[in-house]
Design a protein around this motif. Sequence first.
Motif, PDB file in Angstrom:
ATOM      1  N   ALA A 176      -2.117  -2.421  -1.555  1.00 23.93           N
ATOM      2  CA  ALA A 176      -1.118  -4.373  -2.831  1.00 23.93           C
ATOM      3  C   ALA A 176      -2.178  -4.658  -3.096  1.00 23.93           C
ATOM      4  O   ALA A 176      -2.168  -5.494  -4.354  1.00 23.93           O
ATOM      5  CB  ALA A 176      -0.839  -5.292  -1.375  1.00 23.93           C
ATOM      6  N   GLY A 177      -3.911  -4.703  -2.561  1.00 22.74           N
ATOM      7  CA  GLY A 177      -4.926  -5.461  -3.669  1.00 22.74           C
ATOM      8  C   GLY A 177      -4.706  -4.330  -4.507  1.00 22.74           C
ATOM      9  O   GLY A 177      -5.285  -4.898  -5.877  1.00 22.74           O
ATOM     10  N   HIS A 178      -4.565  -3.154  -4.644  1.00 27.30           N
ATOM     11  CA  HIS A 178      -5.375  -2.495  -5.524  1.00 27.30           C
ATOM     12  C   HIS A 178      -4.191  -2.508  -6.665  1.00 27.30           C
ATOM     13  O   HIS A 178      -4.580  -2.789  -7.871  1.00 27.30           O
ATOM     14  CB  HIS A 178      -5.797  -0.991  -5.128  1.00 27.30           C
ATOM     15  CG  HIS A 178      -5.841  -0.148  -6.212  1.00 27.30           C
ATOM     16  ND1 HIS A 178      -7.281  -0.153  -6.757  1.00 27.30           N
ATOM     17  CD2 HIS A 178      -5.790   0.699  -6.317  1.00 27.30           C
ATOM     18  CE1 HIS A 178      -7.524   1.037  -7.327  1.00 27.30           C
ATOM     19  NE2 HIS A 178      -6.107   2.014  -7.254  1.00 27.30           N
ATOM     20  N   ASN A 179      -3.195  -2.319  -6.050  1.00 23.18           N
ATOM     21  CA  ASN A 179      -2.034  -2.348  -7.193  1.00 23.18           C
ATOM     22  C   ASN A 179      -2.343  -4.332  -8.178  1.00 23.18           C
ATOM     23  O   ASN A 179      -1.905  -4.113  -9.719  1.00 23.18           O
ATOM     24  CB  ASN A 179      -0.821  -2.731  -6.904  1.00 23.18           C
ATOM     25  CG  ASN A 179      -0.751  -1.720  -6.122  1.00 23.18           C
ATOM     26  OD1 ASN A 179      -0.649  -0.295  -6.895  1.00 23.18           O
ATOM     27  ND2 ASN A 179       0.485  -1.443  -5.181  1.00 23.18           N
ATOM     28  N   ILE A 180      -2.480  -5.079  -7.280  1.00 22.70           N
ATOM     29  CA  ILE A 180      -2.929  -6.384  -7.993  1.00 22.70           C
ATOM     30  C   ILE A 180      -3.959  -6.375  -8.897  1.00 22.70           C
ATOM     31  O   ILE A 180      -4.012  -7.275 -10.113  1.00 22.70           O
ATOM     32  CB  ILE A 180      -3.048  -7.410  -6.861  1.00 22.70           C
ATOM     33  CG1 ILE A 180      -1.897  -7.591  -6.190  1.00 22.70           C
ATOM     34  CG2 ILE A 180      -3.847  -8.923  -7.819  1.00 22.70           C
ATOM     35  CD1 ILE A 180      -2.082  -9.066  -4.529  1.00 22.70           C
TER      36      ILE A 180
END
Length: 654
Positions: free
Chosen positions: A23-27
């Motif tokens: 999720a952090g990578h997506n953000i």
Amino acid sequence: MAGNILNIGKSALFAAQTGMATAGHNIANANVPGYTRQGTVQATAVGQNTGNGFVGSGTYVADIKRYSDNFLNGQVRQAQTQVSSYDTYYTQISQIDNMLADTTSGLSPSMQDFFKGVQDLTANPASVASRQAMLSSADALAARFTGMNDRLQDMRNGVNTQITTNVTMINSYAEQIAALNEQIAGINAGATQQPNDLMDARDQLVAELNKHVNATVIAGDNNSLTVSIGSGQPLVVGKKSYQLATTPSPTDVSRLEVGIVTGTKVVPLAANAIGGGELGGLLEFRANSLDRAQNSLGRIAIGLAATFNAQHKLGLDDAGNPGGDFFVQAEPLVTANVNNNPTSTTALTATISDPSKLTQSDYKVSYDGANFKVTRMSDNKITTINPYPQTVPQTIDGVDFALNGASAQGDSFLVRPTINGAAQFAVAISDRSKIAAAGPVTTNNPVGNIGNAKISEGSVTSAFMTGNTKADLPVTLTYDKAGNTLSGFPAGRAVSATIAGVTTTYPAGTPTIPYAPDAKYSFGGIDVGFTGTPGNLDKFTIGNNVGGVGDNRNMRALGALQTTNILDGGTATYQSAYAEMVNFVGNKTREVQVNGQAGVARLAQAVNAQQSVSGVNMDEEAANLVKYQQAYQAAGKVMQIAGTLFDTLLSLGR
């Protein structure tokens, strides 16, 4: 049991940790062009059989899924390549549209000023100032023709530069895609997971490639992509990339074509085989708009020069000499294909014989081993040269094609009848006294005539100027009332009489020719007409014009050309032919603009559909972070409980 619970908690902890990282990578990459949303895919670990049933052993991350839809990606690429093509086309053609439609710098004002000078000289044929003003307006018209052609030529050179730039960019993208193909295939060897970020980078390169040319993408083995352009020419196959190159046209070295490099050679690709993107837009603009615009401008220049010269030669200048060429008329441009058989001796010449029938097209002349065929490139209409060898040139669309020599199958030539018309348009005279304002013959109605018949002022055709009819003059025609005939025509000349719309030709030596009111008579290139009823033995004289400084008859004929339907098979004036050219460019500009706007809307729709699957939604990712945070905390609690249980077991042994 405590150890099993600990392992379950640990697996849940790791899964939650991976989910938060994803999720952090997506953000972090939400604003990176081409990035595709990723998500963790969890699976249940195999349970342990305790004899009383299977006890779960936790979870594991089965995959980091890449949310990408090949169909939606293809729609975006297709929409993007169309938008890029229309944008490029519109950028180019709008320049021509602005130039042609300009009321101050377009051709119409200069043409009107020139014929205004002709009319002024018609009103003042003996005026030196009027003659000089006419020459000045002619020079201004020539400058306008050449200036507009120079602008079109600058655009043609600019198209060559942009084609080269696009080919360089396409080759660069092809090399990068091939390199990523190799890298992705290597990573996939022996692995089931996909390198998502590398695949995103490759898809973005393909998307950028489609801005320059329409590329077709086919999935291959090991997640590699095969990329082709045009009608199937391969650009990338696995880790191999193929190179495009620019090469001069074999029939026009100033015109760059696009080819594919094969060994040490560049094999040209047909212009219509490369569609879409900036490169496709440039090629389509050049073939369908720029060529036609330049040919159209040249056709008007050639039509004006040819017809004005022809009439100018039918007059006399201040010294009483026949007029010469007033304007310089360009000849058709003929170029042989550089790939013609070196043993061929074929020579092709093209000469404009009828400016009224000129088209806006170029022509390809090719030999198929048996016949020479002329292809009109605007509509691919084919005309066979027959007979061959020729006895006389064959006329096609107002152009005389003359061929001779030995040919080999496949030999070809390019004929551009009007491409240099505007570039070479110029004023051929600089001496104002050389303007042929006067008519070469005079007519007279003697005062002793008793009838009311009048002979016209007379006009001539080229046959008078090139023949020896001048020596036959003066001629006195006498009317005989008893026979209602005219006599006195030169014995050595045939006479054509047009009475009530019917023309009858009488052989040389015919002593009398019937008379009728409003009849017209022609002999030796002289045309005269009559009105009224003559009296018996009334006489009418036709003589050579001497001292016609104040005569304006030829200037009147020159001025009448402005409103005469000459071009397009005698259906268009110079001005209306130019208006048709302006109208074509304007309509094409609007068409491309509208299609481009529609393409932008389609692209927005395609991107929205794609992003609904592949795009990063910040709200969703924030919710995922909370979800995985809670899962992480819960997994930690499980591990804490497992630790407590383990401590309890240890205390029992103390």
